[in-house]
Design a protein around this motif. Structure first.
Motif, PDB file in Angstrom:
ATOM      1  N   ALA A 113       0.832  -1.188   0.000  1.00 60.21           N
ATOM      2  CA  ALA A 113       0.000   0.000   0.000  1.00 60.21           C
ATOM      3  C   ALA A 113       0.876   1.251   0.000  1.00 60.21           C
ATOM      4  N   VAL A 114       0.307   2.356  -0.501  1.00 59.04           N
ATOM      5  CA  VAL A 114       1.025   3.618  -0.517  1.00 59.04           C
ATOM      6  C   VAL A 114       1.260   4.060   0.918  1.00 59.04           C
ATOM      7  N   PRO A 115       2.469   4.469   1.279  1.00 64.46           N
ATOM      8  CA  PRO A 115       2.753   4.889   2.646  1.00 64.46           C
ATOM      9  C   PRO A 115       1.883   6.072   3.057  1.00 64.46           C
ATOM     10  N   PRO A 116       1.636   6.239   4.337  1.00 60.50           N
ATOM     11  CA  PRO A 116       0.819   7.367   4.773  1.00 60.50           C
ATOM     12  C   PRO A 116       1.523   8.681   4.496  1.00 60.50           C
ATOM     13  N   GLN A 117       0.728   9.712   4.270  1.00 64.25           N
ATOM     14  CA  GLN A 117       1.289  11.032   4.052  1.00 64.25           C
ATOM     15  C   GLN A 117       1.859  11.551   5.362  1.00 64.25           C
ATOM     16  N   VAL A 118       2.941  12.311   5.266  1.00 62.59           N
ATOM     17  CA  VAL A 118       3.554  12.903   6.449  1.00 62.59           C
ATOM     18  C   VAL A 118       3.427  14.411   6.337  1.00 62.59           C
ATOM     19  N   GLU A 119       2.829  15.030   7.332  1.00 56.59           N
ATOM     20  CA  GLU A 119       2.672  16.475   7.359  1.00 56.59           C
ATOM     21  C   GLU A 119       3.295  17.025   8.629  1.00 56.59           C
ATOM     22  N   GLY A 120       3.603  18.313   8.602  1.00 60.77           N
ATOM     23  CA  GLY A 120       4.238  18.935   9.750  1.00 60.77           C
ATOM     24  C   GLY A 120       3.248  19.685  10.612  1.00 60.77           C
ATOM     25  N   HIS A 121       3.423  19.608  11.919  1.00 60.17           N
ATOM     26  CA  HIS A 121       2.616  20.365  12.859  1.00 60.17           C
ATOM     27  C   HIS A 121       3.548  21.121  13.791  1.00 60.17           C
ATOM     28  N   LEU A 122       3.217  22.373  14.043  1.00 59.55           N
ATOM     29  CA  LEU A 122       3.992  23.164  14.973  1.00 59.55           C
ATOM     30  C   LEU A 122       3.460  22.952  16.380  1.00 59.55           C
ATOM     31  N   VAL A 123       4.351  22.585  17.282  1.00 65.41           N
ATOM     32  CA  VAL A 123       3.983  22.325  18.672  1.00 65.41           C
ATOM     33  C   VAL A 123       4.883  23.161  19.558  1.00 65.41           C
ATOM     34  N   ASP A 124       4.270  23.919  20.471  1.00 65.56           N
ATOM     35  CA  ASP A 124       5.032  24.716  21.420  1.00 65.56           C
ATOM     36  C   ASP A 124       5.372  23.857  22.638  1.00 65.56           C
ATOM     37  N   LEU A 125       6.659  23.627  22.857  1.00 58.45           N
ATOM     38  CA  LEU A 125       7.108  22.856  24.009  1.00 58.45           C
ATOM     39  C   LEU A 125       7.251  23.810  25.195  1.00 58.45           C
ATOM     40  N   PRO A 126       6.427  23.657  26.240  1.00 59.48           N
ATOM     41  CA  PRO A 126       6.346  24.656  27.336  1.00 59.48           C
ATOM     42  C   PRO A 126       7.492  24.529  28.337  1.00 59.48           C
ATOM     43  N   VAL A 127       8.658  25.026  27.980  1.00 59.63           N
ATOM     44  CA  VAL A 127       9.825  24.916  28.857  1.00 59.63           C
ATOM     45  C   VAL A 127       9.711  25.820  30.076  1.00 59.63           C
ATOM     46  N   GLY A 128       8.783  26.759  30.069  1.00 58.99           N
ATOM     47  CA  GLY A 128       8.614  27.639  31.217  1.00 58.99           C
ATOM     48  C   GLY A 128       7.719  27.082  32.303  1.00 58.99           C
ATOM     49  N   GLU A 129       7.041  25.973  32.045  1.00 62.03           N
ATOM     50  CA  GLU A 129       6.099  25.393  33.005  1.00 62.03           C
ATOM     51  C   GLU A 129       6.820  24.408  33.927  1.00 62.03           C
ATOM     52  N   PRO A 130       6.804  24.654  35.255  1.00 56.15           N
ATOM     53  CA  PRO A 130       7.526  23.769  36.172  1.00 56.15           C
ATOM     54  C   PRO A 130       6.824  22.457  36.484  1.00 56.15           C
ATOM     55  N   ASP A 131       5.495  22.394  36.321  1.00 56.32           N
ATOM     56  CA  ASP A 131       4.747  21.185  36.675  1.00 56.32           C
ATOM     57  C   ASP A 131       4.752  20.208  35.507  1.00 56.32           C
ATOM     58  N   PRO A 132       5.285  18.976  35.669  1.00 59.05           N
ATOM     59  CA  PRO A 132       5.368  18.031  34.543  1.00 59.05           C
ATOM     60  C   PRO A 132       4.016  17.677  33.934  1.00 59.05           C
ATOM     61  N   VAL A 133       2.988  17.500  34.751  1.00 57.58           N
ATOM     62  CA  VAL A 133       1.680  17.125  34.216  1.00 57.58           C
ATOM     63  C   VAL A 133       1.047  18.292  33.473  1.00 57.58           C
ATOM     64  N   VAL A 134       1.211  19.490  33.979  1.00 59.16           N
ATOM     65  CA  VAL A 134       0.695  20.665  33.267  1.00 59.16           C
ATOM     66  C   VAL A 134       1.427  20.831  31.944  1.00 59.16           C
ATOM     67  N   ARG A 135       2.742  20.541  31.934  1.00 65.24           N
ATOM     68  CA  ARG A 135       3.469  20.576  30.653  1.00 65.24           C
ATOM     69  C   ARG A 135       2.828  19.632  29.653  1.00 65.24           C
ATOM     70  N   LEU A 136       2.480  18.429  30.096  1.00 64.53           N
ATOM     71  CA  LEU A 136       1.838  17.473  29.203  1.00 64.53           C
ATOM     72  C   LEU A 136       0.499  17.999  28.718  1.00 64.53           C
ATOM     73  N   GLN A 137      -0.271  18.605  29.607  1.00 65.44           N
ATOM     74  CA  GLN A 137      -1.550  19.192  29.192  1.00 65.44           C
ATOM     75  C   GLN A 137      -1.341  20.238  28.106  1.00 65.44           C
ATOM     76  N   GLN A 138      -0.340  21.079  28.292  1.00 65.11           N
ATOM     77  CA  GLN A 138      -0.088  22.135  27.314  1.00 65.11           C
ATOM     78  C   GLN A 138       0.403  21.570  25.984  1.00 65.11           C
ATOM     79  N   VAL A 139       1.206  20.509  26.043  1.00 63.47           N
ATOM     80  CA  VAL A 139       1.660  19.865  24.806  1.00 63.47           C
ATOM     81  C   VAL A 139       0.468  19.307  24.044  1.00 63.47           C
ATOM     82  N   VAL A 140      -0.428  18.628  24.744  1.00 66.27           N
ATOM     83  CA  VAL A 140      -1.608  18.057  24.088  1.00 66.27           C
ATOM     84  C   VAL A 140      -2.437  19.163  23.452  1.00 66.27           C
ATOM     85  N   PHE A 141      -2.645  20.258  24.162  1.00 70.37           N
ATOM     86  CA  PHE A 141      -3.434  21.365  23.619  1.00 70.37           C
ATOM     87  C   PHE A 141      -2.767  21.959  22.392  1.00 70.37           C
ATOM     88  N   SER A 142      -1.441  22.194  22.469  1.00 74.33           N
ATOM     89  CA  SER A 142      -0.730  22.788  21.343  1.00 74.33           C
ATOM     90  C   SER A 142      -0.738  21.874  20.132  1.00 74.33           C
TER      91      SER A 142
END
Length: 476
Positions: free
Chosen positions: A322-351
Protein backbone atom coordinates in the motif's frame (compact mmCIF):
# COMPACT_ATOMS: atom_id res chain seq x y z
CA UNK A 1 14.82 7.88 -20.46
CA UNK A 2 16.18 7.88 -16.89
CA UNK A 3 13.95 8.95 -14.01
CA UNK A 4 14.02 12.67 -13.30
CA UNK A 5 14.32 14.10 -9.78
CA UNK A 6 11.25 15.92 -8.52
CA UNK A 7 11.51 19.64 -7.78
CA UNK A 8 11.63 18.87 -4.05
CA UNK A 9 14.37 16.26 -4.40
CA UNK A 10 16.42 18.62 -6.58
CA UNK A 11 15.95 21.34 -3.97
CA UNK A 12 17.55 19.14 -1.31
CA UNK A 13 20.65 18.99 -3.50
CA UNK A 14 20.78 22.73 -4.18
CA UNK A 15 20.07 23.65 -0.56
CA UNK A 16 23.17 21.92 0.76
CA UNK A 17 25.74 24.35 2.03
CA UNK A 18 29.14 23.94 3.56
CA UNK A 19 27.71 23.58 7.07
CA UNK A 20 24.30 22.10 6.20
CA UNK A 21 24.00 18.57 4.85
CA UNK A 22 20.74 17.00 3.75
CA UNK A 23 21.24 13.32 4.46
CA UNK A 24 19.43 11.26 7.07
CA UNK A 25 21.39 8.90 9.29
CA UNK A 26 20.95 6.08 11.74
CA UNK A 27 23.03 4.16 14.26
CA UNK A 28 22.21 0.49 14.76
CA UNK A 29 23.91 -1.31 17.64
CA UNK A 30 24.29 -5.08 17.27
CA UNK A 31 25.12 -7.77 19.79
CA UNK A 32 28.27 -9.87 19.54
CA UNK A 33 28.17 -12.00 16.35
CA UNK A 34 28.28 -15.80 16.56
CA UNK A 35 31.74 -17.36 16.44
CA UNK A 36 31.27 -18.44 12.82
CA UNK A 37 30.37 -14.91 11.65
CA UNK A 38 32.77 -11.98 11.47
CA UNK A 39 32.49 -8.35 10.45
CA UNK A 40 33.60 -9.18 6.91
CA UNK A 41 30.61 -11.51 6.48
CA UNK A 42 28.23 -8.75 7.54
CA UNK A 43 29.92 -6.21 5.29
CA UNK A 44 29.47 -8.54 2.31
CA UNK A 45 25.84 -9.13 3.31
CA UNK A 46 25.19 -5.40 3.42
CA UNK A 47 26.77 -4.93 0.01
CA UNK A 48 24.83 -7.78 -1.55
CA UNK A 49 21.50 -6.49 -0.28
CA UNK A 50 22.07 -3.14 -1.96
CA UNK A 51 21.13 -4.96 -5.16
CA UNK A 52 17.54 -5.00 -3.90
CA UNK A 53 17.40 -1.20 -4.25
CA UNK A 54 18.42 -0.08 -7.75
CA UNK A 55 18.50 3.57 -6.63
CA UNK A 56 21.52 2.76 -4.45
CA UNK A 57 23.55 1.98 -7.57
CA UNK A 58 22.54 5.20 -9.29
CA UNK A 59 24.06 8.65 -9.20
CA UNK A 60 22.74 12.11 -9.99
CA UNK A 61 23.53 13.65 -13.35
CA UNK A 62 22.67 17.26 -14.15
CA UNK A 63 21.11 18.44 -17.40
CA UNK A 64 23.15 20.91 -19.50
CA UNK A 65 21.97 24.48 -19.02
CA UNK A 66 19.62 23.38 -16.22
CA UNK A 67 16.93 22.83 -18.85
CA UNK A 68 15.40 20.22 -16.56
CA UNK A 69 15.85 18.74 -13.13
CA UNK A 70 18.75 16.29 -12.72
CA UNK A 71 18.18 12.62 -13.53
CA UNK A 72 19.12 9.31 -11.95
CA UNK A 73 21.56 7.26 -14.03
CA UNK A 74 23.11 3.87 -13.32
CA UNK A 75 26.67 4.19 -12.04
CA UNK A 76 28.76 2.11 -14.44
CA UNK A 77 31.79 2.62 -12.15
CA UNK A 78 29.97 1.55 -8.99
CA UNK A 79 32.52 0.59 -6.34
CA UNK A 80 30.95 -1.05 -3.29
CA UNK A 81 34.08 -0.54 -1.19
CA UNK A 82 33.55 3.23 -1.37
CA UNK A 83 30.11 2.86 0.19
CA UNK A 84 30.40 -0.01 2.67
CA UNK A 85 33.36 0.78 4.91
CA UNK A 86 34.79 -0.96 7.95
CA UNK A 87 36.25 0.86 10.92
CA UNK A 88 36.96 0.11 14.58
CA UNK A 89 36.85 1.95 17.88
CA UNK A 90 40.00 2.13 20.00
CA UNK A 91 39.88 0.31 23.30
CA UNK A 92 37.80 0.17 25.40
CA UNK A 93 35.13 0.90 22.73
CA UNK A 94 32.67 2.80 24.93
CA UNK A 95 29.33 4.28 23.95
CA UNK A 96 30.86 7.77 24.15
CA UNK A 97 33.53 6.75 21.65
CA UNK A 98 30.84 5.47 19.30
CA UNK A 99 28.82 8.70 19.47
CA UNK A 100 31.99 10.72 18.88
CA UNK A 101 32.62 8.67 15.73
CA UNK A 102 29.05 9.36 14.61
CA UNK A 103 29.58 13.08 15.22
CA UNK A 104 32.66 13.03 12.96
CA UNK A 105 31.20 10.88 10.19
CA UNK A 106 27.72 12.32 9.79
CA UNK A 107 28.55 15.96 8.84
CA UNK A 108 30.71 14.94 5.87
CA UNK A 109 28.99 15.62 2.58
CA UNK A 110 28.33 12.69 0.30
CA UNK A 111 30.26 12.53 -2.98
CA UNK A 112 27.92 13.87 -5.69
CA UNK A 113 29.75 11.93 -8.41
CA UNK A 114 28.67 8.61 -6.86
CA UNK A 115 25.51 7.09 -5.37
CA UNK A 116 24.47 9.22 -2.41
CA UNK A 117 24.80 6.81 0.51
CA UNK A 118 27.36 5.29 2.86
CA UNK A 119 27.43 2.56 5.50
CA UNK A 120 30.09 2.20 8.20
CA UNK A 121 30.45 -1.15 9.95
CA UNK A 122 32.04 -0.37 13.31
CA UNK A 123 33.94 -3.03 15.25
CA UNK A 124 35.54 -2.90 18.67
CA UNK A 125 32.59 -2.11 20.93
CA UNK A 126 33.44 -2.93 24.53
CA UNK A 127 31.03 -5.89 24.78
CA UNK A 128 32.26 -7.43 21.53
CA UNK A 129 29.30 -6.02 19.60
CA UNK A 130 29.14 -4.09 16.36
CA UNK A 131 27.48 -0.93 15.14
CA UNK A 132 26.20 0.12 11.73
CA UNK A 133 26.16 3.81 10.83
CA UNK A 134 24.13 4.73 7.75
CA UNK A 135 23.96 7.92 5.68
CA UNK A 136 21.35 8.35 2.96
CA UNK A 137 20.70 11.57 1.07
CA UNK A 138 17.24 13.09 1.28
CA UNK A 139 17.00 13.22 -2.49
CA UNK A 140 16.98 9.42 -2.54
CA UNK A 141 14.38 8.57 0.09
CA UNK A 142 10.76 9.38 -0.66
CA UNK A 143 9.11 6.18 0.60
CA UNK A 144 7.96 5.17 -2.88
CA UNK A 145 10.68 4.80 -5.51
CA UNK A 146 13.40 4.38 -2.89
CA UNK A 147 13.62 3.62 0.80
CA UNK A 148 16.24 3.91 3.51
CA UNK A 149 19.00 1.34 3.41
CA UNK A 150 18.10 0.09 6.88
CA UNK A 151 14.92 -1.46 5.54
CA UNK A 152 16.71 -4.09 3.49
CA UNK A 153 19.23 -4.85 6.24
CA UNK A 154 16.70 -5.91 8.85
CA UNK A 155 15.00 -9.28 9.17
CA UNK A 156 12.35 -10.38 11.66
CA UNK A 157 14.26 -13.58 12.46
CA UNK A 158 17.94 -14.53 12.51
CA UNK A 159 19.14 -15.64 9.09
CA UNK A 160 22.25 -16.60 7.21
CA UNK A 161 25.11 -14.23 6.46
CA UNK A 162 25.41 -15.82 3.02
CA UNK A 163 25.25 -13.30 0.19
CA UNK A 164 22.91 -13.65 -2.79
CA UNK A 165 24.28 -13.60 -6.30
CA UNK A 166 24.52 -10.09 -7.82
CA UNK A 167 21.67 -9.27 -10.19
CA UNK A 168 22.29 -5.62 -11.07
CA UNK A 169 23.34 -4.75 -14.62
CA UNK A 170 23.88 -1.02 -15.24
CA UNK A 171 22.11 0.58 -18.17
CA UNK A 172 24.15 2.83 -20.48
CA UNK A 173 24.19 6.47 -19.44
CA UNK A 174 22.25 8.89 -21.67
CA UNK A 175 24.25 11.16 -23.95
CA UNK A 176 24.18 14.95 -23.67
CA UNK A 177 21.80 15.08 -26.63
CA UNK A 178 19.46 12.59 -24.94
CA UNK A 179 19.52 14.57 -21.69
CA UNK A 180 18.63 17.81 -23.45
CA UNK A 181 15.97 16.15 -25.60
CA UNK A 182 14.39 14.50 -22.56
CA UNK A 183 14.28 17.83 -20.72
CA UNK A 184 12.63 19.54 -23.68
CA UNK A 185 10.04 16.77 -24.01
CA UNK A 186 9.23 16.97 -20.28
CA UNK A 187 8.92 20.75 -20.52
CA UNK A 188 6.38 20.42 -23.34
CA UNK A 189 4.38 17.84 -21.40
CA UNK A 190 4.51 19.80 -18.11
CA UNK A 191 4.86 23.54 -18.87
CA UNK A 192 4.26 24.75 -15.26
CA UNK A 193 7.42 22.96 -14.19
CA UNK A 194 9.70 24.89 -16.55
CA UNK A 195 9.80 28.10 -14.52
CA UNK A 196 10.40 26.24 -11.27
CA UNK A 197 13.23 24.25 -12.87
CA UNK A 198 14.94 27.42 -14.07
CA UNK A 199 14.58 29.00 -10.63
CA UNK A 200 16.09 25.93 -9.03
CA UNK A 201 18.95 25.92 -11.48
CA UNK A 202 19.64 29.57 -10.69
CA UNK A 203 19.90 28.81 -7.00
CA UNK A 204 16.45 30.10 -6.02
CA UNK A 205 15.39 26.87 -4.34
CA UNK A 206 15.01 28.57 -0.98
CA UNK A 207 12.41 30.96 -2.32
CA UNK A 208 10.46 28.07 -3.79
CA UNK A 209 10.45 26.21 -0.50
CA UNK A 210 9.33 29.30 1.41
CA UNK A 211 6.41 29.71 -0.98
CA UNK A 212 5.48 26.08 -0.41
CA UNK A 213 5.42 26.66 3.35
CA UNK A 214 2.26 28.76 3.10
CA UNK A 215 0.29 25.76 1.90
CA UNK A 216 1.80 23.13 4.22
CA UNK A 217 -0.74 22.04 6.83
CA UNK A 218 -1.70 25.57 7.78
CA UNK A 219 1.75 26.14 9.26
CA UNK A 220 1.92 29.76 8.18
CA UNK A 221 -1.28 30.55 10.09
CA UNK A 222 -0.06 28.65 13.13
CA UNK A 223 3.22 30.57 13.13
CA UNK A 224 1.67 34.06 13.06
CA UNK A 225 2.83 34.58 16.65
CA UNK A 226 6.03 33.13 18.12
CA UNK A 227 6.04 31.83 21.70
CA UNK A 228 7.71 33.98 24.32
CA UNK A 229 11.34 33.09 24.95
CA UNK A 230 11.52 30.66 22.02
CA UNK A 231 14.80 29.59 20.54
CA UNK A 232 17.55 31.20 22.55
CA UNK A 233 20.66 29.00 22.45
CA UNK A 234 19.03 26.72 19.87
CA UNK A 235 18.94 29.44 17.20
CA UNK A 236 22.52 29.97 16.04
CA UNK A 237 24.63 30.07 12.92
CA UNK A 238 25.45 26.41 12.35
CA UNK A 239 29.09 25.40 11.98
CA UNK A 240 30.60 22.35 10.29
CA UNK A 241 31.22 20.21 13.38
CA UNK A 242 28.69 18.18 15.37
CA UNK A 243 28.08 16.53 18.71
CA UNK A 244 25.87 13.47 18.99
CA UNK A 245 24.33 11.80 22.02
CA UNK A 246 21.93 8.89 22.53
CA UNK A 247 19.46 8.18 25.30
CA UNK A 248 17.75 4.90 26.21
CA UNK A 249 14.43 4.87 28.06
CA UNK A 250 11.76 2.23 28.65
CA UNK A 251 8.58 2.23 26.57
CA UNK A 252 6.60 0.92 29.55
CA UNK A 253 7.31 4.14 31.47
CA UNK A 254 5.60 6.20 28.76
CA UNK A 255 2.67 3.80 28.77
CA UNK A 256 2.40 4.14 32.55
CA UNK A 257 2.27 7.93 32.23
CA UNK A 258 -0.41 7.70 29.55
CA UNK A 259 -2.53 5.32 31.63
CA UNK A 260 -2.21 7.54 34.70
CA UNK A 261 -3.12 10.84 33.05
CA UNK A 262 -5.89 9.40 30.89
CA UNK A 263 -7.80 8.56 34.05
CA UNK A 264 -7.97 12.20 35.03
CA UNK A 265 -5.56 15.02 34.24
CA UNK A 266 -5.07 14.58 30.47
CA UNK A 267 -7.72 12.22 29.04
CA UNK A 268 -6.65 12.64 25.40
CA UNK A 269 -2.92 12.08 25.85
CA UNK A 270 -1.11 9.73 23.47
CA UNK A 271 2.36 8.21 23.70
CA UNK A 272 3.62 10.77 21.22
CA UNK A 273 2.43 13.58 23.50
CA UNK A 274 4.23 12.01 26.47
CA UNK A 275 7.47 11.90 24.45
CA UNK A 276 7.14 15.61 23.61
CA UNK A 277 6.36 16.47 27.23
CA UNK A 278 9.48 14.59 28.37
CA UNK A 279 11.56 16.47 25.80
CA UNK A 280 10.07 19.75 27.01
CA UNK A 281 11.04 18.88 30.58
CA UNK A 282 14.57 17.95 29.51
CA UNK A 283 14.98 21.22 27.59
CA UNK A 284 13.71 23.14 30.61
CA UNK A 285 16.24 21.52 32.96
CA UNK A 286 19.05 22.03 30.44
CA UNK A 287 18.19 25.72 30.00
CA UNK A 288 18.03 26.24 33.76
CA UNK A 289 21.46 24.59 34.09
CA UNK A 290 22.74 27.33 31.79
CA UNK A 291 21.17 30.03 33.95
CA UNK A 292 18.74 31.11 31.25
CA UNK A 293 15.70 33.10 32.42
CA UNK A 294 12.43 31.23 31.85
CA UNK A 295 9.03 32.82 32.32
CA UNK A 296 5.65 31.06 32.59
CA UNK A 297 5.03 31.53 28.86
CA UNK A 298 8.49 30.48 27.67
CA UNK A 299 8.33 27.82 24.96
CA UNK A 300 10.38 26.26 22.20
CA UNK A 301 8.49 25.95 18.94
CA UNK A 302 9.08 22.53 17.37
CA UNK A 303 8.16 21.26 13.95
CA UNK A 304 6.87 17.74 14.53
CA UNK A 305 6.26 15.79 11.32
CA UNK A 306 3.34 13.41 11.87
CA UNK A 307 1.83 10.76 9.64
CA UNK A 308 -1.74 11.58 8.80
CA UNK A 309 -4.63 9.96 6.95
CA UNK A 310 -7.33 11.62 4.95
CA UNK A 311 -10.64 12.11 6.71
CA UNK A 312 -12.98 9.21 6.27
CA UNK A 313 -10.30 6.53 6.08
CA UNK A 314 -10.90 3.62 8.40
CA UNK A 315 -8.44 2.21 10.93
CA UNK A 316 -7.91 -1.10 9.16
CA UNK A 317 -4.26 -2.11 8.71
CA UNK A 318 -2.83 -1.29 5.31
CA UNK A 319 -2.12 -4.23 3.02
CA UNK A 320 1.35 -5.06 1.78
CA UNK A 321 2.41 -2.75 -1.02
CA UNK A 322 0.00 0.00 0.00
CA UNK A 323 1.02 3.62 -0.52
CA UNK A 324 2.75 4.89 2.65
CA UNK A 325 0.82 7.37 4.77
CA UNK A 326 1.29 11.03 4.05
CA UNK A 327 3.55 12.90 6.45
CA UNK A 328 2.67 16.47 7.36
CA UNK A 329 4.24 18.93 9.75
CA UNK A 330 2.62 20.36 12.86
CA UNK A 331 3.99 23.16 14.97
CA UNK A 332 3.98 22.32 18.67
CA UNK A 333 5.03 24.72 21.42
CA UNK A 334 7.11 22.86 24.01
CA UNK A 335 6.35 24.66 27.34
CA UNK A 336 9.82 24.92 28.86
CA UNK A 337 8.61 27.64 31.22
CA UNK A 338 6.10 25.39 33.00
CA UNK A 339 7.53 23.77 36.17
CA UNK A 340 4.75 21.18 36.68
CA UNK A 341 5.37 18.03 34.54
CA UNK A 342 1.68 17.12 34.22
CA UNK A 343 0.70 20.66 33.27
CA UNK A 344 3.47 20.58 30.65
CA UNK A 345 1.84 17.47 29.20
CA UNK A 346 -1.55 19.19 29.19
CA UNK A 347 -0.09 22.13 27.31
CA UNK A 348 1.66 19.87 24.81
CA UNK A 349 -1.61 18.06 24.09
CA UNK A 350 -3.43 21.37 23.62
CA UNK A 351 -0.73 22.79 21.34
CA UNK A 352 -0.52 19.62 19.26
CA UNK A 353 -4.28 19.34 18.78
CA UNK A 354 -4.75 23.04 18.03
CA UNK A 355 -2.96 22.87 14.71
CA UNK A 356 -4.11 19.50 13.44
CA UNK A 357 -6.11 19.44 10.23
CA UNK A 358 -6.40 15.66 9.89
CA UNK A 359 -6.34 12.78 12.30
CA UNK A 360 -3.03 11.08 13.07
CA UNK A 361 -2.19 7.52 12.20
CA UNK A 362 -1.58 5.41 15.29
CA UNK A 363 1.63 3.65 16.17
CA UNK A 364 0.18 0.20 15.55
CA UNK A 365 -0.90 1.10 12.02
CA UNK A 366 2.45 2.69 11.17
CA UNK A 367 4.46 -0.20 12.53
CA UNK A 368 2.27 -2.66 10.65
CA UNK A 369 2.84 -1.22 7.19
CA UNK A 370 4.73 -3.92 5.32
CA UNK A 371 8.18 -2.83 4.27
CA UNK A 372 7.86 0.64 5.75
CA UNK A 373 10.53 0.91 8.42
CA UNK A 374 11.30 3.70 10.91
CA UNK A 375 14.32 5.16 9.03
CA UNK A 376 12.12 5.96 6.05
CA UNK A 377 9.56 7.68 8.28
CA UNK A 378 12.29 9.79 9.86
CA UNK A 379 13.44 10.69 6.37
CA UNK A 380 9.95 11.70 5.29
CA UNK A 381 9.72 13.83 8.40
CA UNK A 382 12.90 15.69 7.51
CA UNK A 383 11.57 16.18 3.98
CA UNK A 384 8.56 17.98 5.49
CA UNK A 385 10.88 20.17 7.57
CA UNK A 386 12.88 21.03 4.47
CA UNK A 387 9.78 22.47 2.80
CA UNK A 388 8.95 24.87 5.64
CA UNK A 389 10.62 28.21 6.21
CA UNK A 390 13.09 27.58 9.02
CA UNK A 391 12.26 30.85 10.78
CA UNK A 392 8.84 29.45 11.72
CA UNK A 393 10.28 26.99 14.23
CA UNK A 394 13.36 26.33 16.35
CA UNK A 395 13.61 22.57 16.58
CA UNK A 396 12.77 19.52 14.46
CA UNK A 397 11.52 16.47 16.37
CA UNK A 398 10.79 13.23 14.52
CA UNK A 399 9.10 10.53 16.61
CA UNK A 400 8.63 7.22 14.82
CA UNK A 401 7.04 4.04 16.23
CA UNK A 402 8.97 0.89 15.43
CA UNK A 403 8.49 -2.86 15.81
CA UNK A 404 8.23 -4.22 19.33
CA UNK A 405 10.14 -7.40 18.56
CA UNK A 406 13.83 -8.03 17.85
CA UNK A 407 15.25 -7.39 14.40
CA UNK A 408 18.33 -9.03 12.91
CA UNK A 409 21.06 -8.25 10.41
CA UNK A 410 21.81 -11.73 9.14
CA UNK A 411 22.23 -13.86 12.30
CA UNK A 412 23.05 -10.89 14.56
CA UNK A 413 20.40 -9.27 16.76
CA UNK A 414 20.01 -5.50 16.81
CA UNK A 415 19.91 -4.23 20.39
CA UNK A 416 19.35 -0.52 19.73
CA UNK A 417 18.49 1.92 16.97
CA UNK A 418 19.09 5.68 17.06
CA UNK A 419 18.21 8.24 14.36
CA UNK A 420 20.53 11.03 13.23
CA UNK A 421 18.44 13.98 12.05
CA UNK A 422 20.32 16.63 10.02
CA UNK A 423 20.55 20.19 11.32
CA UNK A 424 18.77 22.85 9.30
CA UNK A 425 20.24 26.29 8.77
CA UNK A 426 20.07 28.32 11.97
CA UNK A 427 19.14 25.32 14.14
CA UNK A 428 21.59 24.10 16.77
CA UNK A 429 19.72 20.89 17.65
CA UNK A 430 17.65 18.17 15.97
CA UNK A 431 15.98 15.32 17.84
CA UNK A 432 15.00 11.90 16.50
CA UNK A 433 13.05 9.40 18.59
CA UNK A 434 12.55 5.68 17.92
CA UNK A 435 10.55 3.04 19.73
CA UNK A 436 11.94 -0.47 19.30
CA UNK A 437 11.59 -3.75 21.19
CA UNK A 438 10.37 -2.23 24.45
CA UNK A 439 12.62 0.84 24.38
CA UNK A 440 12.24 4.48 23.40
CA UNK A 441 15.56 5.84 22.16
CA UNK A 442 16.61 9.42 21.45
CA UNK A 443 19.25 10.58 18.99
CA UNK A 444 20.40 14.15 19.71
CA UNK A 445 22.34 15.81 16.88
CA UNK A 446 23.78 19.24 17.71
CA UNK A 447 26.16 21.92 16.55
CA UNK A 448 29.46 21.28 18.32
CA UNK A 449 30.21 24.86 19.32
CA UNK A 450 26.65 25.85 20.28
CA UNK A 451 26.02 22.82 22.54
CA UNK A 452 29.25 21.83 24.31
CA UNK A 453 26.96 20.59 27.10
CA UNK A 454 24.91 18.22 24.96
CA UNK A 455 25.66 15.44 27.46
CA UNK A 456 23.82 17.46 30.11
CA UNK A 457 20.74 17.63 27.89
CA UNK A 458 20.94 13.88 27.32
CA UNK A 459 21.06 13.26 31.08
CA UNK A 460 18.00 15.48 31.53
CA UNK A 461 15.79 13.22 29.35
CA UNK A 462 15.47 10.23 31.74
CA UNK A 463 15.23 12.65 34.67
CA UNK A 464 12.30 14.43 32.99
CA UNK A 465 10.62 11.08 32.31
CA UNK A 466 11.01 10.04 35.96
CA UNK A 467 9.60 13.38 37.16
CA UNK A 468 6.60 13.10 34.83
CA UNK A 469 5.97 9.52 35.91
CA UNK A 470 6.03 10.46 39.61
CA UNK A 471 3.78 13.47 39.05
CA UNK A 472 1.32 11.47 36.94
CA UNK A 473 1.08 8.71 39.57
CA UNK A 474 0.45 11.40 42.21
CA UNK A 475 -2.53 12.79 40.23
CA UNK A 476 -4.39 9.47 39.98
Amino acid sequence: MPERLSALDASFLYLEERSVVMHIGSVMVLERPPDDVDAGDLARLIGARVAYIPRYRQRVRTVPGHLGNPVWVDDERFDLDLHVRRTALPRPGTRDQLTELVARVQPRRLDRSRPLWEVYLVEGLEDGGLAIITKTHQAMVDGRSAVDLGQVLWDDAPGSAATPAPTFRPAPEPTLVELVTGAVVDAVRRPPQVLETLRTGLGDARAGLRRAAGAASGLARAASTAPAGSGGPLEVEVGEQRRYAVVDTALEDYRRVRRAVREGAVPGAELHDVVLAVLAGALRSWMLSRGLPLGPASAVRALVPLSVAAEGEDDAPRPAGAVPPQVEGHLVDLPVGEPDPVVRLQQVVFSARRGEQRRRVGARELAGIAGFAPPTLHSLGVRVAGQVAHRLFTLVVTDVPGPQHPLYVGPVRMTGSYPVIPLLAGHALAVGVNSYDGAVTFGLNADRDALPDLAVLAECVPEALAALLDAADGRR
